[in-house]
Scaffold this motif. Structure first.
Motif, PDB file in Angstrom:
ATOM      1  N   THR A 133       0.901  -0.938   0.276  1.00 56.67           N
ATOM      2  CA  THR A 133      -0.079   0.031   0.042  1.00 56.67           C
ATOM      3  C   THR A 133       0.929   1.368  -0.109  1.00 56.67           C
ATOM      4  O   THR A 133       2.238   1.246   0.486  1.00 56.67           O
ATOM      5  CB  THR A 133      -0.703   0.099   1.279  1.00 56.67           C
ATOM      6  OG1 THR A 133      -0.055  -0.022   2.393  1.00 56.67           O
ATOM      7  CG2 THR A 133      -1.910  -0.879   1.386  1.00 56.67           C
ATOM      8  N   ALA A 134       0.249   2.623  -0.223  1.00 56.78           N
ATOM      9  CA  ALA A 134       1.306   3.676  -0.425  1.00 56.78           C
ATOM     10  C   ALA A 134       1.605   3.949   1.041  1.00 56.78           C
ATOM     11  O   ALA A 134       0.829   4.394   1.887  1.00 56.78           O
ATOM     12  CB  ALA A 134       0.268   4.901  -1.000  1.00 56.78           C
ATOM     13  N   LYS A 135       2.743   3.674   1.472  1.00 58.26           N
ATOM     14  CA  LYS A 135       3.164   4.140   2.597  1.00 58.26           C
ATOM     15  C   LYS A 135       2.961   5.595   3.257  1.00 58.26           C
ATOM     16  O   LYS A 135       2.556   5.834   4.412  1.00 58.26           O
ATOM     17  CB  LYS A 135       4.815   3.587   2.899  1.00 58.26           C
ATOM     18  CG  LYS A 135       5.087   3.864   4.335  1.00 58.26           C
ATOM     19  CD  LYS A 135       6.807   3.733   4.351  1.00 58.26           C
ATOM     20  CE  LYS A 135       7.211   4.412   5.524  1.00 58.26           C
ATOM     21  NZ  LYS A 135       8.790   4.754   5.334  1.00 58.26           N
ATOM     22  N   THR A 137       0.780   7.706   2.381  1.00 61.66           N
ATOM     23  CA  THR A 137      -0.658   8.122   2.733  1.00 61.66           C
ATOM     24  C   THR A 137      -1.063   7.610   3.963  1.00 61.66           C
ATOM     25  O   THR A 137      -1.584   8.197   4.940  1.00 61.66           O
ATOM     26  CB  THR A 137      -1.784   7.512   1.788  1.00 61.66           C
ATOM     27  OG1 THR A 137      -0.973   7.599   0.409  1.00 61.66           O
ATOM     28  CG2 THR A 137      -3.107   7.990   1.760  1.00 61.66           C
TER      29      THR A 137
END
Ligand SMILES: Nc1ncnc2c1ncn2[C@@H]1O[C@H](COP(=O)(O)OP(=O)(O)OP(=O)(O)O)[C@@H](O)[C@H]1O
Length: 372
Positions: A133-135, A137
């Motif tokens: 996942t987008a770290k 964010t």
């Protein structure tokens, strides 16, 4: 939720004379009891009953042997949440940290935690942290929020803990749970776990002693390295395993085939799969594990082009993020008709096991290994 192990319902637990949750009045917050009622959890599963009644206090440390699907998520969340309700750390600080081997399990635990706290006057924020996942964010939401409960996989948590201001958010940690600890070690997370334990506040620190809870189906010797940092000497040991139940190994026929040359691997594998399909006579679902993502990709292509088998591919180097392809496949798996799945992602096999008719490992250069 889990697809393996026993499945409990309020009716089956009542019929088995299970302990009712109403007996926990005075020990558990009324709003937690209300949430359990709304979830139709009127009676305790064996692991919930043992944890809630055998711990000297809901703040005690414990090592619990329990299989997946037995209701253990609720068994560790209830004491941890009750504990956090008595002396919650300041805004922005994590009270409960749960470590999980996979993203899927982390999401299940977070969903269960959200249901359990839903009736609290001021419900806790539940955060998750896992790879894929987008770290930036997630970390931004974490650092600007009030993450009282964090459910994380070890690798991503270490990324978080590399930053000083994030480490500071764990100073008031009250409970650390290791869920499916044996699967975390099997997945190679031991160095990550030891590293993050060094970054977290020590077991007995300035803010008192945090509670350590470890849930695992098996306790392999190497787990001691972790347990000595997480559990106090006087922790309670609980087991809900049935000693008379034969191990999985005894229930699964296993054999190995020696293939003289690597060039024969495809034909050998193809004829083995065909033999199994003939033997099963009807629907067949076959999982083939490969040692590397590249090998799996190659065989998936060959199988797709050269056979009329329905083949699904699952490996970490797929062009799309593996998670996006994996999710629909995992949810469709139970209802799929005959198919074969080629994968190098061992962590998923536990999710698929209950719908598996045959599993095959192809490891051309290795000595055969058995399922344990
Ligand atoms: N006290 C209870 N009463 C009724 N159903 C329950 C109770 N506790 C758990 N369940 C149900 O039993 C099933 C298994 O529970 P759950 O998935 O939480 O177990 P688990 O051991 O935590 O498994 P996993 O490892 O998959 O998280 C779920 O469908 C859950 O809703």
């Amino acid at each position: 939720m889990s697809t393996t192990g026993a499945m409990y319902t309020s009716e089956s637990l009542k019929a088995a004379n299970a302990q009712p949750y109403s007996s926990m009045e005075g020990k558990l917050d009324p709003m937690l009891l209300q949430a359990l009622k709304d979830m139709n959890f009127d009676f305790m599963t064996p692991v919930q009953s043992k944890v809630l009644s055998e711990l000297p206090s809901l703040k005690s440390d414990c090592l619990v042997q329990a299989k997946t699907g037995t209701g253990k998520t609720t068994a560790f969340l209830l004491p941890a949440i009750q504990n956090a309700l008595t002396r919650s750390p300041p805004k922005g600080q994590v009270a409960i940290l749960v470590l999980s081997p996979t993203r899927e399990l982390a999401l299940q635990i977070a969903a269960e935690a959200s249901r359990l706290i839903s009736k609290l006057k001021r419900p806790f924020e539940v955060h998750t942290a896992f790879g894929g996942t987008a770290k930036a964010t997630y970390l931004n939401t974490f650092t600007h929020g009030d993450p009282k409960i964090l459910v994380a996989t070890p690798g991503r948590l270490n990324d978080y803990l590399s930053e000083e201001e994030v480490r500071a958010q764990f100073r008031g940690m009250m409970t650390l749970v290791l869920d499916e600890a044996d699967r975390m070690l099997d997945a190679g997370f031991l160095p990550d776990i030891l590293k993050l334990l060094r970054a977290l506040p020590p077991k007995s620190g300035r803010n008192g002693q945090w509670q350590g809870m470890c849930f695992s189906a098996t306790i392999p010797p190497k787990m001691q390295q972790v347990l000595s940092h997480v559990l106090s000497q006087d922790h309670v040991s609980i087991s809900t395993l049935d000693a008379s139940e034969p191990p999985t190994l005894a229930k699964v026929p296993q054999y190995s085939v020696v293939i003289p040359s690597i060039v024969d691997t495809f034909t050998a594998l193809y004829s083995l799969i065909n033999e199994e399909i003939q033997a099963i006579k009807g629907e067949s679902k076959i999982i083939v594990f490969g040692t590397t993502a590249n090998l799996v990709a190659l065989y998936a292509q060959v199988f797709e082009r050269q056979t009329n088998l329905k083949v699904y591919e699952l490996q970490s180097r797929m062009s799309q993020p593996a998670g996006e392809r994996k999710q629909p496949m995992l949810s469709e798996w139970p209802t799929m008709e005959s198919c074969s799945l080629l994968t190098s992602l061992v962590e998923e096999w536990i999710f698929l096991m209950s719908h598996l008719y045959c599993r095959s490992d192809f490891q051309p250069t290795r000595t055969p290994t058995l399922i344990e």
